[in-house]
Motif scaffolding. Sequence first.
Motif, short mmCIF file in Angstrom:
data_model
loop_
_atom_site.label_atom_id
_atom_site.label_comp_id
_atom_site.label_asym_id
_atom_site.label_seq_id
_atom_site.Cartn_x
_atom_site.Cartn_y
_atom_site.Cartn_z
N GLU A 36 0.80 -1.16 0.00
CA GLU A 36 0.02 -0.10 -0.12
C GLU A 36 0.59 1.30 -0.15
O GLU A 36 0.64 2.23 -0.77
CB GLU A 36 -0.97 0.09 1.13
N ALA A 37 1.82 1.42 0.92
CA ALA A 37 2.86 2.46 0.89
C ALA A 37 3.64 2.77 -0.50
O ALA A 37 3.50 3.83 -1.08
CB ALA A 37 3.78 2.35 2.04
N ALA A 38 4.01 1.73 -1.11
CA ALA A 38 4.88 1.76 -2.56
C ALA A 38 3.71 2.09 -3.55
O ALA A 38 4.03 2.98 -4.38
CB ALA A 38 5.28 0.58 -2.79
N SER A 39 2.42 1.61 -3.42
CA SER A 39 1.64 2.02 -4.53
C SER A 39 0.88 3.41 -4.27
O SER A 39 0.73 4.11 -5.25
CB SER A 39 0.47 0.98 -4.72
N SER A 40 0.79 3.77 -2.95
CA SER A 40 0.30 5.22 -2.78
C SER A 40 1.59 6.20 -3.08
O SER A 40 1.02 7.11 -3.72
CB SER A 40 -0.17 5.26 -1.34
N LEU A 80 5.70 1.54 -15.48
CA LEU A 80 6.67 0.65 -15.20
C LEU A 80 6.80 0.30 -13.63
O LEU A 80 6.95 -0.65 -13.13
CB LEU A 80 7.94 0.90 -15.76
N TYR A 81 6.54 1.55 -12.86
CA TYR A 81 6.68 1.25 -11.58
C TYR A 81 5.57 0.53 -11.16
O TYR A 81 5.62 -0.44 -10.16
CB TYR A 81 6.42 2.98 -11.06
N PHE A 82 4.34 0.88 -11.58
CA PHE A 82 3.13 -0.05 -11.24
C PHE A 82 3.37 -1.48 -11.41
O PHE A 82 2.87 -2.49 -10.84
CB PHE A 82 2.03 0.60 -11.31
N ALA A 83 3.88 -1.73 -12.56
CA ALA A 83 3.99 -3.18 -13.23
C ALA A 83 5.02 -3.97 -12.30
O ALA A 83 4.74 -5.05 -11.66
CB ALA A 83 4.57 -3.25 -14.51
N TRP A 86 2.94 -4.63 -9.13
CA TRP A 86 2.07 -5.86 -9.47
C TRP A 86 2.97 -7.22 -9.52
O TRP A 86 2.29 -8.33 -9.03
CB TRP A 86 1.30 -5.59 -10.83
N ILE A 87 4.12 -7.21 -10.31
CA ILE A 87 4.79 -8.32 -10.33
C ILE A 87 5.15 -8.92 -9.12
O ILE A 87 4.91 -9.96 -8.74
CB ILE A 87 5.99 -8.08 -11.37
N MET A 88 5.90 -8.01 -8.18
CA MET A 88 6.21 -8.12 -6.87
C MET A 88 4.96 -9.06 -6.04
O MET A 88 5.09 -9.95 -5.06
CB MET A 88 6.49 -7.19 -6.04
N THR A 89 3.80 -8.38 -6.07
CA THR A 89 2.46 -8.93 -5.50
C THR A 89 2.05 -10.29 -5.84
O THR A 89 1.81 -11.03 -5.03
CB THR A 89 1.62 -7.90 -5.55
N HIS A 90 2.22 -10.23 -6.96
CA HIS A 90 1.58 -11.40 -7.80
C HIS A 90 2.67 -12.60 -7.31
O HIS A 90 2.33 -13.75 -6.94
CB HIS A 90 1.92 -11.35 -9.18
N LYS A 94 1.97 -16.42 -5.31
CA LYS A 94 2.25 -17.45 -5.62
C LYS A 94 2.97 -18.21 -4.76
O LYS A 94 2.85 -19.50 -4.54
CB LYS A 94 3.16 -17.35 -7.21
N ARG A 95 4.04 -17.64 -4.04
CA ARG A 95 5.05 -18.12 -3.16
C ARG A 95 4.22 -18.85 -1.99
O ARG A 95 4.50 -19.71 -1.64
CB ARG A 95 5.95 -17.12 -2.86
N ILE A 96 3.22 -18.17 -1.57
CA ILE A 96 2.52 -18.52 -0.34
C ILE A 96 1.04 -19.09 -0.72
O ILE A 96 0.42 -19.35 0.18
CB ILE A 96 2.19 -17.22 0.71
#
Length: 199
Positions: A36-40, A80-83, A86-90, A94-96
């Motif tokens: 949330e902090a990063a996307s905000s 690119l920043y939001f991508a 999104w990739i990190m969150t995705h 998947k990992r958990i």
Amino acid sequence: GTISGSSVANVVTSGAFTIPMMKRLGYDKNFAGAVEAASSTGGQIMPPVMGAAAFLMVEFIGGGITYWDIAKAAAIPAVLYFAGIWIMTHFEAKRIGLRGLSREEMPETKRVIKQVYLLIPIVVVILLLMSGMSVTKAALWSIVSAIAVGMFNKNTRMGPKLFFEALADGARTALGVAAATAAAGMIVGVVTVTGVGLK
């Protein structure tokens, strides 16, 4: 959060929904807060309405460069920043081994479509900025359209008391941007008048 252009406002408004939802889905609370902090923070560089830095750039560069030129230049880096977020969150999901919301947990499509008219002020501000209108006028007309759109539904209709509270909140929020813009104006004035920029 791209409409407010303020990191703090984005965390307060969207974070109240996204952080509890991410925790409910199974994300770690620290990870949910970090996302949330990063996307905000990204809301400051994502058009159509960016943070105070964009207004400072227009003021400092001058030479016929408009706010919309700055917004267009920021579009690709912002995507690119939001991508990246999104990739990190995705991959964390998947990992958990997380899953998406079930059909029952999702809001009703009919109810969401009925409220699509609430996007009109956002469309208004984007169209006005694209047409070359000044940021101040575009903001004013989008506020007027937001008030008009709010009158359509009794749940979003503002009475006189709420209206004046909204004006007071808006004035408080604008203080930070006004202070930053005023400071930038002083710096630009000093650099231009004294000739320090050329030297």
